[in-house]
Scaffold this active site. Structure first.
Site, PDB file in Angstrom:
ATOM      1  N   SER A 217     -52.010  34.653  47.490  1.00 52.72           N
ATOM      2  CA  SER A 217     -50.551  34.779  47.364  1.00 52.72           C
ATOM      3  C   SER A 217     -50.201  35.336  45.992  1.00 52.72           C
ATOM      4  CB  SER A 217     -49.889  33.409  47.554  1.00 52.72           C
ATOM      5  OG  SER A 217     -50.219  32.572  46.462  1.00 52.72           O
ATOM      6  N   GLY A 218     -48.910  35.568  45.794  1.00 49.78           N
ATOM      7  CA  GLY A 218     -48.386  35.891  44.473  1.00 49.78           C
ATOM      8  C   GLY A 218     -49.037  37.094  43.816  1.00 49.78           C
TER       9      GLY A 218
ATOM     10  N   GLY B 263     -51.977  37.493  42.487  1.00 57.34           N
ATOM     11  CA  GLY B 263     -53.361  37.782  42.895  1.00 57.34           C
ATOM     12  C   GLY B 263     -53.412  38.598  44.176  1.00 57.34           C
TER      13      GLY B 263
ATOM     14  N   TYR C  11     -49.188  21.873  31.411  1.00 58.21           N
ATOM     15  CA  TYR C  11     -49.376  23.268  31.860  1.00 58.21           C
ATOM     16  C   TYR C  11     -49.551  24.179  30.647  1.00 58.21           C
ATOM     17  CZ  TYR C  11     -48.390  27.899  33.871  1.00 58.21           C
ATOM     18  OH  TYR C  11     -48.460  29.232  34.239  1.00 58.21           O
TER      19      TYR C  11
END
Ligand SMILES: NC(=O)c1ccc[n+]([C@@H]2O[C@H](COP(=O)([O-])OP(=O)(O)OC[C@H]3O[C@@H](n4cnc5c(N)ncnc54)[C@H](OP(=O)(O)O)[C@@H]3O)[C@@H](O)[C@H]2O)c1
Length: 315
Positions: free
Chosen positions: A32-33, A35, A186
């Site tokens: 997804s996204g 990548g 994060y």
């Protein structure tokens, strides 16, 4: 470090790409996204792409969609790998070494972000540090010799978050046992990834090796990041905000494709979108906060990462 214009005003775009026939790219987290979009762009130029993904069903679907777009002969496949589990990374790296003679670039793209409550991986790491940093550290270390003989590259996908949060690796409480926050943990994981990359650049140079390491980020891009892991509040906030402030996942993929393919890029740099505080816009060189280049922290992180992953780099 200051920002300079590496490319002309519209920045780097895939129009600069020539044929990539005969090239092989590995991408982590490519279902997804950014990548997935990077995979699309590389396939569109005739490259072979091996995705290193944790989810089999999603990978089969992604490959089906890509073959629909680029034809059955499109050279796209996946190897199962969960970055959260070191043994899974070891198995995937072994499979890559058994099946792939040439690695033109390994793109360390996969990540989780803003995990709402502290989670610990089965190897004992705070989940974002485990997936984003330790998993990729081990993968890069195991594949390094193959990348070196391929005269290839390693691309580390960072984030502007590296210069936010605590702006340090919290060695005395790596897992945030004392005070967990989704944002600080994060930020630490993305800082760790970038520190590793810049430290690897130094080590490669000192050892007289040829592999190039580049660091980039996708700015603010409309992807699935946060959808599995973030708090409900952050998900809702981002789904509203991202419509206004973010760019498409396709554009978010350009920096990593550039870093995997473009000649003439420099070391100790950060590449990504260059407008609105480096969140969107033309792809080029972004400002780089010195925290990512802190040698003492980077050395300590390297030693710790070798210990935690039981991997000793040969140089
Ligand atoms: N989007 C942004 O605004 C933004 C901003 C700054 C930095 N970034 C960075 O951009 C990169 C790409 O993220 P994205 O925005 O494209 O998000 P995304 O759509 O969520 O993609 C992340 C990918 O990582 C994979 N992944 C997550 N955990 C994994 C694991 N344990 N093992 C293997 N793969 C795993 C996901 O797999 P599944 O499909 O199985 O979930 C997914 O395919 C990340 O490094 C992220 O930190 C993004």
């Amino acid at each position: 470090m200051t920002q300079t214009n590496t490319f002309d005003p519209q920045g780097w775009t895939p129009e600069r790409l020539g044929s990539l026939m005969g090239k092989t790219y590995l991408i982590t987290g490519a279902n997804s996204g950014a990548g997935f979009q990077a995979t699309r762009t590389l396939l569109s130029k005739g490259a072979k792409v091996i995705m290193l993904n944790r989810n089999t069903q999603k990978s089969i679907l992604a490959i089906t969609n890509l073959k629909q777009e680029f034809g059955d002969k499109a050279e796209v496949s996946f190897i199962s790998m969960d970055l959260a589990i070191l043994d899974s990374v070891r198995e995937a790296a072994t499979q890559v070494l058994d099946t792939t003679k040439q690695i033109d670039a390994l793109i360390c793209n996969g990540a989780i972000a803003q995990v709402a409550k502290q989670e610990i991986t089965q190897d004992g790491f705070e989940s974002q540090l485990g997936v984003n940093h330790f998993g990729h550290f081990l993968l890069c270390g195991m594949l390094f010799d193959r990348i070196e003989t391929s005269q290839g590259r390693i691309v580390v996908v960072g984030s502007n978050a590296y210069k936010m949060g605590l702006k340090k690796i919290q060695f005395n409480d790596l897992n945030f046992d004392q005070k967990y926050t989704a944002w600080d943990s994060y930020a630490q994981s993305k800082l760790a990834q970038m520190m590793f990359a810049y430290q690897l650049q130094d080590r490669i140079k000192a050892a007289g090796k040829n592999t190039k390491v580049f660091v980039c980020h996708p700015g603010a891009s409309r992807t699935n990041l946060l959808m599995d892991t973030a708090s409900t509040f952050n998900k809702v906030l981002w789904s509203l905000l991202s419509r206004i402030i973010a760019q498409s996942a396709q554009k978010g993929a350009w920096p990593e494709v550039m870093c995997a393919t473009q000649d003439g890029l420099a070391q100790k740099r950060l590449y990504g979108p260059t407008k609105r505080a480096d969140t969107v816009g033309p792809v080029g060189e972004c400002s780089l906060d010195n925290v990512a280049l802190n040698q003492d922290m980077a050395n300590q992180l390297w030693a710790l990462s070798e210990e935690k992953t039981a991997l000793t780099w040969s140089f």
